[in-house]
Design an enzyme around this catalytic site. Structure first.
Site, PDB file in Angstrom:
ATOM      1  CG  ASN A  21      -0.329  -0.091   2.535  1.00 36.66           C
ATOM      2  OD1 ASN A  21       0.726  -0.697   2.693  1.00 36.66           O
ATOM      3  ND2 ASN A  21      -0.945   0.497   3.539  1.00 36.66           N
ATOM      4  CD  GLU A  23      -1.300   4.477   4.890  1.00 32.49           C
ATOM      5  OE1 GLU A  23      -0.625   5.039   5.769  1.00 32.49           O
ATOM      6  OE2 GLU A  23      -2.307   3.765   5.139  1.00 32.49           O
ATOM      7  CB  CYS A  32      -5.402  -1.162  -1.708  1.00 31.52           C
ATOM      8  SG  CYS A  32      -6.700  -0.438  -0.693  1.00 31.52           S
ATOM      9  CD  GLU A  34      -5.138  -6.027  -1.080  1.00 25.23           C
ATOM     10  OE1 GLU A  34      -4.926  -4.798  -1.087  1.00 25.23           O
ATOM     11  OE2 GLU A  34      -5.393  -6.675  -0.053  1.00 25.23           O
ATOM     12  CB  CYS A  65     -10.833  -2.656   0.725  1.00 26.05           C
ATOM     13  SG  CYS A  65     -10.294  -1.912  -0.827  1.00 26.05           S
ATOM     14  CB  CYS A  68      -8.783  -4.487  -3.461  1.00 25.79           C
ATOM     15  SG  CYS A  68      -7.631  -3.115  -3.186  1.00 25.79           S
TER      16      CYS A  68
HETATM   17  N1  THU Z   1      -5.297  -1.438   2.569  1.00 24.60           N
HETATM   18  C1  THU Z   1      -4.753  -2.230   1.596  1.00 24.60           C
HETATM   19  O1  THU Z   1      -3.609  -2.034   1.180  1.00 24.60           O
HETATM   20  N2  THU Z   1      -5.524  -3.226   1.083  1.00 24.60           N
HETATM   21  C2  THU Z   1      -6.826  -3.451   1.443  1.00 24.60           C
HETATM   22  O2  THU Z   1      -7.537  -4.141   0.740  1.00 24.60           O
HETATM   23  C3  THU Z   1      -7.337  -2.855   2.682  1.00 24.60           C
HETATM   24  C4  THU Z   1      -6.645  -1.589   3.080  1.00 24.60           C
HETATM   25  C5  THU Z   1      -4.499  -0.324   3.087  1.00 24.60           C
HETATM   26  C6  THU Z   1      -5.001   1.005   2.639  1.00 24.60           C
HETATM   27  C7  THU Z   1      -4.467   1.914   3.715  1.00 24.60           C
HETATM   28  O3  THU Z   1      -3.169   2.313   3.343  1.00 24.60           O
HETATM   29  C8  THU Z   1      -4.381   1.019   4.950  1.00 24.60           C
HETATM   30  O4  THU Z   1      -4.508  -0.318   4.487  1.00 24.60           O
HETATM   31  C9  THU Z   1      -5.461   1.288   5.970  1.00 24.60           C
HETATM   32  O5  THU Z   1      -6.717   1.293   5.390  1.00 24.60           O
END
Ligand code: THU
Length: 110
Positions: A21, A23, A32, A34, A65, A68
């Site tokens: 991920n 940010e 994300c 994925e 999520c 994704c």
């Molecule tokens: N996150 C992912 O990388 N994949 C997901 O499917 C769920 C959430 C990350 C996004 C964000 O940087 C952190 O987790 C908190 O939501």
């Protein structure tokens, strides 16, 4: 959030392509793991993953999520989703995690 997530995609030739991920101070544009892995795979010419594994840094299951799931479904809704959950692994089909999904077929007429 500083919550670290890693995802890896497995392809039929045995290749794996991973992503993390990413940010941003503008929270809403964070990416994300994925979707990062999937777009990296597409860049490498690998478009049909057989499986996707996700792991968060705290050891408990980190399921993909909704965004994704929708994003990955376009490339293979039958792929396996593998989650690390403490000392165990959890296995799902993407199709069971995204039932009755919206797809190109949803936009077709009679
Ligand atoms: N996150 C992912 O990388 N994949 C997901 O499917 C769920 C959430 C990350 C996004 C964000 O940087 C952190 O987790 C908190 O939501």
């Amino acid at each position: 959030s500083h919550f670290k997530v890693g995802a890896a995609l497995l392809f039929g030739d045995g290749t794996t392509i991973s992503g993390c991920n990413v940010e941003n101070a503008s929270y809403g544009i964070s990416l994300c793991a994925e979707r990062n892995a999937m777009t990296t795979a597409i860049t490498a010419g690998a478009v049909k993953p057989l499986a996707a594994a996700s792991a968060g840094e705290r050891g408990r299951a980190c399921p993909p999520c909704g965004a994704c799931r929708q994003f990955l479904a376009e490339f293979n809704i039958d792929m396996e989703i593998i989650l690390e959950d403490g000392d165990n692994m959890k296995f799902y089909k993407l199709s069971e995690l995204l039932p009755a999904c919206f797809s190109h077929g949803s936009m077709e007429g009679e």
